[in-house]
Scaffold this motif. Structure first.
Motif, PDB file in Angstrom:
ATOM      1  N   VAL A 212       0.838  -1.206   0.000  1.00 37.20           N
ATOM      2  CA  VAL A 212       0.000   0.000   0.000  1.00 37.20           C
ATOM      3  C   VAL A 212       0.870   1.253   0.000  1.00 37.20           C
ATOM      4  O   VAL A 212       0.655   2.179  -0.789  1.00 37.20           O
ATOM      5  CB  VAL A 212      -0.953  -0.003   1.225  1.00 37.20           C
ATOM      6  N   ARG A 213       1.870   1.280   0.874  1.00 33.54           N
ATOM      7  CA  ARG A 213       2.759   2.444   0.959  1.00 33.54           C
ATOM      8  C   ARG A 213       3.541   2.645  -0.343  1.00 33.54           C
ATOM      9  O   ARG A 213       3.690   3.764  -0.829  1.00 33.54           O
ATOM     10  CB  ARG A 213       3.712   2.299   2.142  1.00 33.54           C
ATOM     11  N   ALA A 214       4.029   1.567  -0.924  1.00 36.69           N
ATOM     12  CA  ALA A 214       4.784   1.675  -2.180  1.00 36.69           C
ATOM     13  C   ALA A 214       3.906   2.226  -3.299  1.00 36.69           C
ATOM     14  O   ALA A 214       4.365   3.037  -4.108  1.00 36.69           O
ATOM     15  CB  ALA A 214       5.354   0.315  -2.570  1.00 36.69           C
ATOM     16  N   LEU A 215       2.655   1.834  -3.352  1.00 35.00           N
ATOM     17  CA  LEU A 215       1.763   2.290  -4.420  1.00 35.00           C
ATOM     18  C   LEU A 215       1.404   3.764  -4.289  1.00 35.00           C
ATOM     19  O   LEU A 215       1.047   4.405  -5.279  1.00 35.00           O
ATOM     20  CB  LEU A 215       0.506   1.424  -4.473  1.00 35.00           C
ATOM     21  N   THR A 216       1.529   4.320  -3.098  1.00 40.64           N
ATOM     22  CA  THR A 216       1.257   5.758  -2.936  1.00 40.64           C
ATOM     23  C   THR A 216       2.371   6.601  -3.544  1.00 40.64           C
ATOM     24  O   THR A 216       2.186   7.800  -3.756  1.00 40.64           O
ATOM     25  CB  THR A 216       1.090   6.147  -1.449  1.00 40.64           C
ATOM     26  N   LYS A 217       3.515   5.996  -3.841  1.00 44.56           N
ATOM     27  CA  LYS A 217       4.654   6.721  -4.412  1.00 44.56           C
ATOM     28  C   LYS A 217       4.663   6.699  -5.938  1.00 44.56           C
ATOM     29  O   LYS A 217       5.599   7.169  -6.563  1.00 44.56           O
ATOM     30  CB  LYS A 217       5.959   6.135  -3.874  1.00 44.56           C
ATOM     31  N   SER A 218       3.622   6.187  -6.529  1.00 44.64           N
ATOM     32  CA  SER A 218       3.527   6.131  -7.980  1.00 44.64           C
ATOM     33  C   SER A 218       3.459   7.530  -8.563  1.00 44.64           C
ATOM     34  O   SER A 218       2.716   8.389  -8.074  1.00 44.64           O
ATOM     35  CB  SER A 218       2.285   5.341  -8.393  1.00 44.64           C
TER      36      SER A 218
END
Length: 119
Positions: free
Chosen positions: A26-32
Motif C-alpha cells: 500500500v505504501r509503495a503504491l502511494t509513491k507512484s
C-alpha cells in the motif's frame, strides 16, 4: 523448552499473506508518479496480494468500479515474488515477471511504462 515449541508452531504458518507486507505494498503504491490520484485497494489472497483500483478511464469498467490491476504471489519454494497482470479481454491472469524482493516487484508495478497493469 517453550521457545522450541513456539518456534516449531510458527514455522508451519504460511509466510504470505501478512499484514506487514500488505502495508508495504500500500505504501509503495502511494509513491507512484503516474497514478498518484488513484487509491488502490490491496487485499490479502492465498499466497499473496490482489491490487485493485477504481477504473477512471472507463476502458475496463464503464461504471468506474474496482478493476483488477495486479496479483503479487509469493513463491515459497523459490523465495521470490511473481507479478501477474490481468488480461481483461480474456479474463485471466498472465505472468509478467519474477522478483527476488517485494520492493522490486512494486517498483515495476508503479512504473508500468507500457500500461500493462494500470489500463
Amino acid at each position: 523448552m517453550n521457545a522450541a515449541i513456539i518456534r516449531r508452531h510458527h514455522s508451519a504458518l504460511p509466510a504470505q499473506p501478512n499484514e506487514l507486507d500488505r502495508w508495504r505494498i500500500v505504501r509503495a503504491l502511494t509513491k507512484s508518479e503516474r497514478y498518484r490520484y488513484v487509491s488502490p485497494k490491496v487485499t490479502a489472497v492465498a499466497g499473496g496480494y490482489l491490487v485493485e483500483s477504481p477504473c477512471c478511464s472507463g476502458n475496463i469498467n464503464a461504471e468506474g468500479g474496482l478493476v483488477d490491476v495486479a496479483l503479487l504471489h509469493h513463491d515459497r519454494t523459490g523465495v521470490a515474488w511473481q507479478l501477474f497482470r490481468k488480461d481483461h479481454r480474456k479474463g485471466v491472469w498472465e505472468w509478467h515477471s519474477t522478483h527476488q524482493r517485494l520492493g522490486l516487484a512494486t517498483a515495476v508495478l508503479n512504473a508500468d511504462p507500457e500500461r500493462l497493469f494500470w489500463q
